[in-house]
Design an enzyme around this catalytic site. Structure first.
Site, PDB file in Angstrom:
ATOM      1  N   HIS A  43       6.237   9.896  -3.384  1.00  0.00           N
ATOM      2  CA  HIS A  43       6.777  10.050  -2.029  1.00  0.00           C
ATOM      3  C   HIS A  43       6.392  11.414  -1.460  1.00  0.00           C
ATOM      4  CE1 HIS A  43       9.933   7.238  -3.773  1.00  0.00           C
ATOM      5  NE2 HIS A  43       9.569   6.590  -2.686  1.00  0.00           N
ATOM      6  N   GLY A 155       2.185   4.529   0.913  1.00  0.00           N
ATOM      7  CA  GLY A 155       1.412   4.649  -0.324  1.00  0.00           C
ATOM      8  C   GLY A 155       0.535   3.424  -0.549  1.00  0.00           C
ATOM      9  N   LYS A 157      -0.102   2.284  -3.354  1.00  0.00           N
ATOM     10  CA  LYS A 157       0.410   1.515  -4.495  1.00  0.00           C
ATOM     11  C   LYS A 157       0.918   0.155  -4.029  1.00  0.00           C
ATOM     12  CE  LYS A 157       4.404   2.060  -6.754  1.00  0.00           C
ATOM     13  NZ  LYS A 157       4.954   0.689  -6.913  1.00  0.00           N
ATOM     14  N   ARG A 195      11.183   2.375  -9.651  1.00  0.00           N
ATOM     15  CA  ARG A 195      11.627   1.407 -10.661  1.00  0.00           C
ATOM     16  C   ARG A 195      11.165   1.790 -12.080  1.00  0.00           C
ATOM     17  NH1 ARG A 195      11.147  -2.541  -6.168  1.00  0.00           N
ATOM     18  NH2 ARG A 195      13.237  -3.342  -5.807  1.00  0.00           N
TER      19      ARG A 195
END
Ligand code: PAF
Length: 288
Positions: A43, A155, A157, A195
């Site tokens: 982040h 992001g 990801k 997570r």
């Protein structure tokens, strides 16, 4: 202890719009990083990207119930507000927006207007998590309308999420530049994710294999292998043997997210797998 900070924290739509209207009269370029909190270096790399491009940076922290399925981890999703706030102060963020669910969905999430990006939903994460991307597109659209940023950083990801947001912005003519920032990884290669906190120490070591298996597939393709079905099956088997429960391991065109054909040259390998309690996702892009 009171924190010495110039970062403002506001929780209502009226207050955040009030602050931003003053900022805009100063001619400042506004950058936005939406988050669900429990911030990590991934982040913070998005915040740094926004700071590079903009004069004023807003971060939101909001755990969006609309993107969680009935059996998912909405209630247990890690909420670490104090730590997050401190990290954002250290990064020099100007404004933190932390609305309540009542502020965002005053009549309840189930009665709210939604935004669906069907063309890129219903596959990969969308097929295993029905409603997930509608929840994301809806909250991101709403946050964009509230904040009206010039630039928004996401992001890479969450590759499918980023593609969906780009498409929503393009289709709905939103005057916002969407920037994708590279995946932040631990030394082991594991993509950083909130997570990952669900992983035990042993699982965290094993989790790095997801990136290794995707990287091996990438190397095979770069070496000339074009049997994408075989690579896909191989990826699945390697992950299952290592104790993952693979959800998908797909070699797709980067723009359409459809299975790669021999004509496509801009690819991305997308993978998702459960390991213990954690659902991990990762991807690697390649040009052939
Ligand atoms: O990527 C996330 O953290 C979330 O999906 C987002 C974009 C903040 C929307 O809730």
């Amino acid at each position: 202890m009171t924190m010495e900070t110039s970062m403002k924290t506001v929780g209502t739509i009226a207050d955040v719009q009030d602050v931003l209207s003053t900022v805009r009269t100063q001619g400042k370029k506004v950058g936005f990083v939406p988050t669900m909190g429990n911030l990590h270096d991934g982040h913070l790399s998005l915040v740094r990207e926004a700071k590079k491009r903009c004069d004023y940076v807003v971060v939101s922290i909001y755990v969006n119930q609309l993107q969680f399925g009935p059996n998912e981890d909405y209630d247990s999703y890690p909420r670490t507000f104090e730590e997050d706030q401190e990290l954002l102060v250290q990064e020099g963020v100007d404004l933190l927006f932390t609305p309540t669910s009542h502020e965002i969905y005053p009549e309840g999430a189930e009665h709210h207007t939604v935004v669906r990006v069907d063309a890129l939903d219903g596959m990969h994460c969308g097929s295993s998590r029905p409603g997930f991307f509608t929840g994301i597109a809806t909250i991101v659209c709403k946050l964009f309308n509230i904040l009206r940023p010039d630039v928004a950083v996401f992001g890479e990801k969450d590759f499918q999420q980023l593609a969906i947001i780009r498409k929503m912005v393009e289709d709905l003519c939103m005057p916002i530049e969407v920037v994708g920032a590279p995946i932040a990884r631990a030394d082991s290669g594991l993509a950083l994710s909130s997570r990952n906190g669900y992983l035990t120490a042993d699982e965290r070591n094993a989790a790095a294999l997801l990136y290794q298996v995707i990287s091996e597939a990438r190397e095979q393709i770069l070496a000339g292998e074009r049997n994408y079905d075989a690579i896909h099956r191989d990826g699945f088997v390697k992950l299952a043997r290592a104790g993952f429960k693979p959800d998908y391991f797909n070699i797709v065109d980067r723009h359409t997210l459809q299975p790669a054909t021999l004509k496509d040259d801009k690819l991305v390998i997308l993978a998702a797998a459960m390991l213990g309690r954690a659902r991990l996702i990762d991807n690697v892009q390649l040009d052939i």
